[in-house]
Scaffold this motif. Structure first.
Motif, PDB file in Angstrom:
ATOM      1  N   LYS A   1       3.130   7.775  -4.062  1.00 26.73           N
ATOM      2  CA  LYS A   1       1.903   7.343  -4.726  1.00 26.73           C
ATOM      3  C   LYS A   1       1.772   5.829  -4.583  1.00 26.73           C
ATOM      4  O   LYS A   1       2.752   5.118  -4.408  1.00 26.73           O
ATOM      5  CB  LYS A   1       1.913   7.719  -6.219  1.00 26.73           C
ATOM      6  N   ASN A   2       0.567   5.363  -4.689  1.00 21.71           N
ATOM      7  CA  ASN A   2       0.277   3.947  -4.523  1.00 21.71           C
ATOM      8  C   ASN A   2       1.078   3.108  -5.519  1.00 21.71           C
ATOM      9  O   ASN A   2       1.073   3.395  -6.714  1.00 21.71           O
ATOM     10  CB  ASN A   2      -1.217   3.705  -4.719  1.00 21.71           C
ATOM     11  N   PRO A   3       1.755   2.084  -5.034  1.00 17.83           N
ATOM     12  CA  PRO A   3       2.597   1.252  -5.907  1.00 17.83           C
ATOM     13  C   PRO A   3       1.825   0.456  -6.963  1.00 17.83           C
ATOM     14  O   PRO A   3       2.428  -0.069  -7.888  1.00 17.83           O
ATOM     15  CB  PRO A   3       3.291   0.290  -4.938  1.00 17.83           C
ATOM     16  N   ASN A   4       0.508   0.369  -6.840  1.00 23.81           N
ATOM     17  CA  ASN A   4      -0.258  -0.414  -7.818  1.00 23.81           C
ATOM     18  C   ASN A   4      -0.462   0.336  -9.130  1.00 23.81           C
ATOM     19  O   ASN A   4      -1.184  -0.127 -10.001  1.00 23.81           O
ATOM     20  CB  ASN A   4      -1.604  -0.845  -7.236  1.00 23.81           C
TER      21      ASN A   4
ATOM     22  N   SER B   1       0.836  -1.200   0.000  1.00 19.86           N
ATOM     23  CA  SER B   1       0.000   0.000   0.000  1.00 19.86           C
ATOM     24  C   SER B   1       0.874   1.253   0.000  1.00 19.86           C
ATOM     25  O   SER B   1       2.092   1.183   0.237  1.00 19.86           O
ATOM     26  CB  SER B   1      -0.896   0.009   1.233  1.00 19.86           C
ATOM     27  N   GLU B   2       0.232   2.386  -0.207  1.00 21.78           N
ATOM     28  CA  GLU B   2       0.953   3.659  -0.156  1.00 21.78           C
ATOM     29  C   GLU B   2       1.534   3.881   1.241  1.00 21.78           C
ATOM     30  O   GLU B   2       2.680   4.318   1.383  1.00 21.78           O
ATOM     31  CB  GLU B   2       0.002   4.797  -0.530  1.00 21.78           C
ATOM     32  N   ALA B   3       0.764   3.551   2.261  1.00 20.71           N
ATOM     33  CA  ALA B   3       1.245   3.704   3.640  1.00 20.71           C
ATOM     34  C   ALA B   3       2.463   2.816   3.897  1.00 20.71           C
ATOM     35  O   ALA B   3       3.424   3.241   4.556  1.00 20.71           O
ATOM     36  CB  ALA B   3       0.138   3.387   4.630  1.00 20.71           C
ATOM     37  N   ASN B   4       2.437   1.605   3.374  1.00 19.41           N
ATOM     38  CA  ASN B   4       3.581   0.699   3.544  1.00 19.41           C
ATOM     39  C   ASN B   4       4.814   1.229   2.807  1.00 19.41           C
ATOM     40  O   ASN B   4       5.932   1.101   3.301  1.00 19.41           O
ATOM     41  CB  ASN B   4       3.246  -0.700   3.041  1.00 19.41           C
ATOM     42  N   LEU B   5       4.595   1.820   1.644  1.00 19.83           N
ATOM     43  CA  LEU B   5       5.718   2.382   0.893  1.00 19.83           C
ATOM     44  C   LEU B   5       6.298   3.592   1.625  1.00 19.83           C
ATOM     45  O   LEU B   5       7.519   3.765   1.692  1.00 19.83           O
ATOM     46  CB  LEU B   5       5.284   2.761  -0.531  1.00 19.83           C
ATOM     47  N   GLN B   6       5.438   4.424   2.221  1.00 21.64           N
ATOM     48  CA  GLN B   6       5.921   5.544   3.024  1.00 21.64           C
ATOM     49  C   GLN B   6       6.759   5.034   4.192  1.00 21.64           C
ATOM     50  O   GLN B   6       7.831   5.582   4.480  1.00 21.64           O
ATOM     51  CB  GLN B   6       4.751   6.364   3.560  1.00 21.64           C
ATOM     52  N   ALA B   7       6.265   4.004   4.860  1.00 22.40           N
ATOM     53  CA  ALA B   7       6.997   3.430   5.995  1.00 22.40           C
ATOM     54  C   ALA B   7       8.336   2.859   5.529  1.00 22.40           C
ATOM     55  O   ALA B   7       9.360   3.034   6.206  1.00 22.40           O
ATOM     56  CB  ALA B   7       6.159   2.354   6.678  1.00 22.40           C
ATOM     57  N   TYR B   8       8.344   2.178   4.389  1.00 20.48           N
ATOM     58  CA  TYR B   8       9.588   1.631   3.842  1.00 20.48           C
ATOM     59  C   TYR B   8      10.586   2.755   3.569  1.00 20.48           C
ATOM     60  O   TYR B   8      11.760   2.657   3.929  1.00 20.48           O
ATOM     61  CB  TYR B   8       9.303   0.843   2.556  1.00 20.48           C
TER      62      TYR B   8
ATOM     63  N   VAL C   1       7.553   9.043  -5.767  1.00 19.62           N
ATOM     64  CA  VAL C   1       7.958   7.655  -5.564  1.00 19.62           C
ATOM     65  C   VAL C   1       6.719   6.770  -5.618  1.00 19.62           C
ATOM     66  O   VAL C   1       5.723   7.054  -4.964  1.00 19.62           O
ATOM     67  CB  VAL C   1       8.664   7.517  -4.196  1.00 19.62           C
ATOM     68  N   ASP C   2       6.800   5.685  -6.418  1.00 18.90           N
ATOM     69  CA  ASP C   2       5.666   4.767  -6.501  1.00 18.90           C
ATOM     70  C   ASP C   2       6.074   3.296  -6.407  1.00 18.90           C
ATOM     71  O   ASP C   2       5.288   2.406  -6.701  1.00 18.90           O
ATOM     72  CB  ASP C   2       4.847   5.018  -7.758  1.00 18.90           C
ATOM     73  N   CYS C   3       7.328   3.065  -6.001  1.00 15.77           N
ATOM     74  CA  CYS C   3       7.794   1.692  -5.805  1.00 15.77           C
ATOM     75  C   CYS C   3       9.055   1.717  -4.936  1.00 15.77           C
ATOM     76  O   CYS C   3       9.662   2.767  -4.739  1.00 15.77           O
ATOM     77  CB  CYS C   3       8.074   1.011  -7.147  1.00 15.77           C
ATOM     78  N   ARG C   4       9.436   0.556  -4.428  1.00 22.87           N
ATOM     79  CA  ARG C   4      10.624   0.473  -3.576  1.00 22.87           C
ATOM     80  C   ARG C   4      11.886   0.919  -4.307  1.00 22.87           C
ATOM     81  O   ARG C   4      12.750   1.565  -3.726  1.00 22.87           O
ATOM     82  CB  ARG C   4      10.807  -0.952  -3.060  1.00 22.87           C
ATOM     83  N   GLY C   5      12.002   0.565  -5.569  1.00 23.64           N
ATOM     84  CA  GLY C   5      13.180   0.965  -6.342  1.00 23.64           C
ATOM     85  C   GLY C   5      13.318   2.472  -6.422  1.00 23.64           C
ATOM     86  O   GLY C   5      14.418   3.014  -6.275  1.00 23.64           O
ATOM     87  N   ALA C   6      12.208   3.168  -6.639  1.00 25.15           N
ATOM     88  CA  ALA C   6      12.233   4.629  -6.693  1.00 25.15           C
ATOM     89  C   ALA C   6      12.568   5.209  -5.321  1.00 25.15           C
ATOM     90  O   ALA C   6      13.271   6.218  -5.224  1.00 25.15           O
ATOM     91  CB  ALA C   6      10.898   5.169  -7.205  1.00 25.15           C
ATOM     92  N   ALA C   7      12.070   4.576  -4.256  1.00 27.97           N
ATOM     93  CA  ALA C   7      12.399   5.007  -2.889  1.00 27.97           C
ATOM     94  C   ALA C   7      13.907   4.872  -2.652  1.00 27.97           C
ATOM     95  O   ALA C   7      14.551   5.790  -2.132  1.00 27.97           O
ATOM     96  CB  ALA C   7      11.608   4.205  -1.866  1.00 27.97           C
ATOM     97  N   ASP C   8      14.457   3.738  -3.045  1.00 30.24           N
ATOM     98  CA  ASP C   8      15.901   3.514  -2.900  1.00 30.24           C
ATOM     99  C   ASP C   8      16.694   4.550  -3.706  1.00 30.24           C
ATOM    100  O   ASP C   8      17.732   5.051  -3.229  1.00 30.24           O
ATOM    101  CB  ASP C   8      16.266   2.106  -3.344  1.00 30.24           C
TER     102      ASP C   8
END
Length: 93
Positions: A49-52, A2-9, A78-85
Motif C-alpha cells: 500500500k502507498n507509504p503516505n 510511491s507504492e511502485a517504489n516501495l514494491q521495487a524496494y 506492507v506500507d513502509c520500508r520497515g514493514a518490508a524489512d
C-alpha cells in the motif's frame, strides 16, 4: 516514496537476501496481492500500500486476502520500508 517504489524496494531487498521475489499480475482478477516471496519452502504474499498512509485495502483486496488466509496462506500488508524489512526477515527466519 510511491507504492511502485516501495514494491521495487521490497523485491530488490528480498532478492539481495536470496529470496525468490516476483511482482504478481493476476489475469482477469483484481484484489490479489502484489508480490510473491518464496524462501526455503516458505511462501508469503504481500499487498503493498502507498507509504503516505492514504492507501487502503479495497473490499475486493480484503476479500481475496481473507480467502487466502482461510487456506492457511501467509499474506502480509506492507506500507513502509520497515514493514518490508520485517517481511523479509520473517521469511528468511
Amino acid at each position: 516514496m510511491s507504492e511502485a517504489n516501495l514494491q521495487a524496494y521490497l523485491t530488490k531487498s528480498a532478492r539481495s537476501q536470496g529470496v525468490y521475489a516476483r511482482k504478481v499480475v493476476a489475469v482477469a482478477s483484481t484484489g490479489f496481492p502484489d508480490i510473491f516471496l518464496a524462501f526455503a519452502g516458505r511462501i508469503v504474499l504481500v499487498e503493498v500500500k502507498n507509504p503516505n498512509k492514504r492507501g487502503r485495502l479495497s473490499k475486493k483486496q480484503e476479500l481475496e486476502i481473507n480467502r487466502l488466509r482461510a487456506q492457511a496462506v501467509t499474506v502480509r500488508i506492507v506500507d513502509c520500508r520497515g514493514a518490508a524489512d520485517d517481511v523479509i526477515n520473517e521469511i528468511i527466519g
